[in-house]
Scaffold this active site. Structure first.
Site, PDB file in Angstrom:
ATOM      1  N   HIS A   1      -5.685  -1.268   7.754  1.00 64.41           N
ATOM      2  CA  HIS A   1      -5.515  -0.471   6.537  1.00 64.41           C
ATOM      3  C   HIS A   1      -5.855  -1.246   5.263  1.00 64.41           C
ATOM      4  CE1 HIS A   1      -3.356   2.057   9.382  1.00 64.41           C
ATOM      5  NE2 HIS A   1      -3.348   3.026   8.488  1.00 64.41           N
ATOM      6  N   GLY A   2      -6.248  -2.504   5.379  1.00 62.11           N
ATOM      7  CA  GLY A   2      -6.687  -3.262   4.206  1.00 62.11           C
ATOM      8  C   GLY A   2      -7.851  -2.594   3.506  1.00 62.11           C
TER       9      GLY A   2
END
Length: 199
Positions: free
Chosen positions: A120-121
């Site tokens: 999810h970065g």
């Protein structure tokens, strides 16, 4: 090889493996890693979450360790660092609302410094508008973020990583060996394999 100074931006419920493993592994090979969180100081903790892949429609989530920050957010300047690490988990979706975090990410992109983002970065990369024209992997549910930000989402196996210029990305923590190996190449880290006596 002289060690690099690496900044890691995290928040509560960052993914446990995705913060712990790179934080420790990058120090193990001689780099300095400063982990920061908006509104928190060195010595304070963030809670982590363990995301696992158990056959459900999305990942499961369980409580992880408490991770101790080793730098103070308000005292850090992105200009003083050689590279950036963005772990996944739930943190990227809300730390991207912090204007200083966005400015930090944009600094690394503008300066063409190595950036490693996982899972999810990519939400933070998209919010910082640094994906234009870049090939990028992420957790598949983040693929719309990548595409809307002008990036090219690349669907690769969960244990693979992709490099585009200064950016190395991967879908999730099973990619750590490849993701970290590619990041070390961007950092110019040389690791020599020594034969042990009697082995």
């Amino acid at each position: 090889m002289s060690g690099k100074r690496i900044l890691m931006v995290v928040g509560d419920f960052v993914e446990d493996y995705e913060v712990m493993v790179p934080f420790q592994a990058l120090q193990m090979v001689g780099h300095t890693v400063h982990a920061i969180c908006p509104d928190k100081k060195a010595g304070e903790k963030v809670r982590t979450a363990v995301h696992d892949f158990e056959g459900d429609q999305t990942y499961s989530e369980k409580p992880g360790h408490h991770f101790t920050l080793n730098a103070t957010f308000d005292e850090v300047r992105a200009e003083d660092y050689d590279a950036l690490v963005i772990p996944g988990g739930r943190a990227p979706e809300y730390i991207r609302l912090n204007a200083t975090v966005i400015e930090m990410v944009q600094h690394f992109a503008r300066a063409n410094k190595p950036i490693a983002a996982i899972c999810h970065g990519a939400q933070l990369l998209a919010a910082a508008d640094v994906l234009q024209g870049k090939r990028c992997s992420a957790y598949p549910a983040c693929s719309p973020d990548v595409v809307r930000a002008g990036g090219q989402y690349v669907n690769i196996p969960v244990d693979e990583a992709i490099v585009d210029g200064n950016l190395v990305t991967a879908p999730a923590w099973p990619a750590h060996p490849r993701w970290l190996a590619e990041f070390l190449k961007l950092l110019g880290t040389k690791i020599e394999h020594l034969a042990m006596a009697g082995v």
